[in-house]
Enzyme design. Structure first.
Site, short mmCIF file in Angstrom:
data_model
loop_
_atom_site.label_atom_id
_atom_site.label_comp_id
_atom_site.label_asym_id
_atom_site.label_seq_id
_atom_site.Cartn_x
_atom_site.Cartn_y
_atom_site.Cartn_z
CG ASP A 7 1.85 1.12 -8.80
OD1 ASP A 7 2.53 1.09 -7.75
OD2 ASP A 7 2.60 1.53 -9.61
CD GLU A 67 3.97 -3.60 -5.37
OE1 GLU A 67 4.33 -4.59 -6.21
OE2 GLU A 67 4.59 -2.49 -5.56
CG ASP A 140 3.22 4.79 -12.39
OD1 ASP A 140 3.88 4.67 -11.43
OD2 ASP A 140 3.56 5.68 -13.47
#
Length: 153
Positions: A7, A67, A140
């Site tokens: 992330d 992502e 995170d």
């Protein structure tokens, strides 16, 4: 299969490494890389590169998962995030990793069963799966675990 979920962020990049063997998953490592704002942009990008290269080598990562980005309120933040994503794409190429990207909706649906879940809902599910992480309060990190799990599932 050893999955590194990332992330990325210019403040604290979360990561999680999950090993899948014979249908079973084990969380091998997780945490975050703080990138101090006092450092220049190119220094932070270098720190990011060095840190994730070391993880890839140390844990013999086979898959890298991210992502897909979405344009939020700040276009500059979106642009800068692209620098870090580019580093991860480069590392994937250099280490012959399979790179897989999932949309935020896909990740939330895989982890919580609902694609519109909030970060707190994702975090609660991660805590149920890994109770020892309940003291971990950084989104995170739990987001990175969710990204990794999405890949292994």
């Amino acid at each position: 299969m050893i999955v590194l979920g990332v992330d990325p962020s210019f403040t604290a990049s979360g990561y999680a490494i999950i090993k899948k063997d014979s249908g079973k998953q084990a969380l091998i490592s997780c945490g975050f890389l703080p990138l101090p704002s006092k450092n220049l942009m190119h220094e932070r990008i270098g720190m990011f590169y060095d840190f994730f290269k070391k993880l890839i080598i140390q844990y013999q990562v086979t898959h890298l998962t991210l992502e897909t980005p979405f344009l939020g309120k700040n276009a500059q933040t979106f642009l800068k995030l692209g620098y870090l994503r580019g580093v991860l794409h480069l590392l994937s190429y250099q280490h012959n990793l399979k790179l897989i990207e999932y949309s935020p909706t896909e990740i939330k649906k895989a982890v919580t069963g609902f694609g519109g879940a909030g970060k707190d809902q994702v975090q609660r599910v991660i805590y149920m799966l890994f109770p020892a992480l309940a003291a971990q309060k950084k989104y995170d990190v739990t987001d990175a675990i969710a990204i990794s799990l999405c890949c292994t599932w």
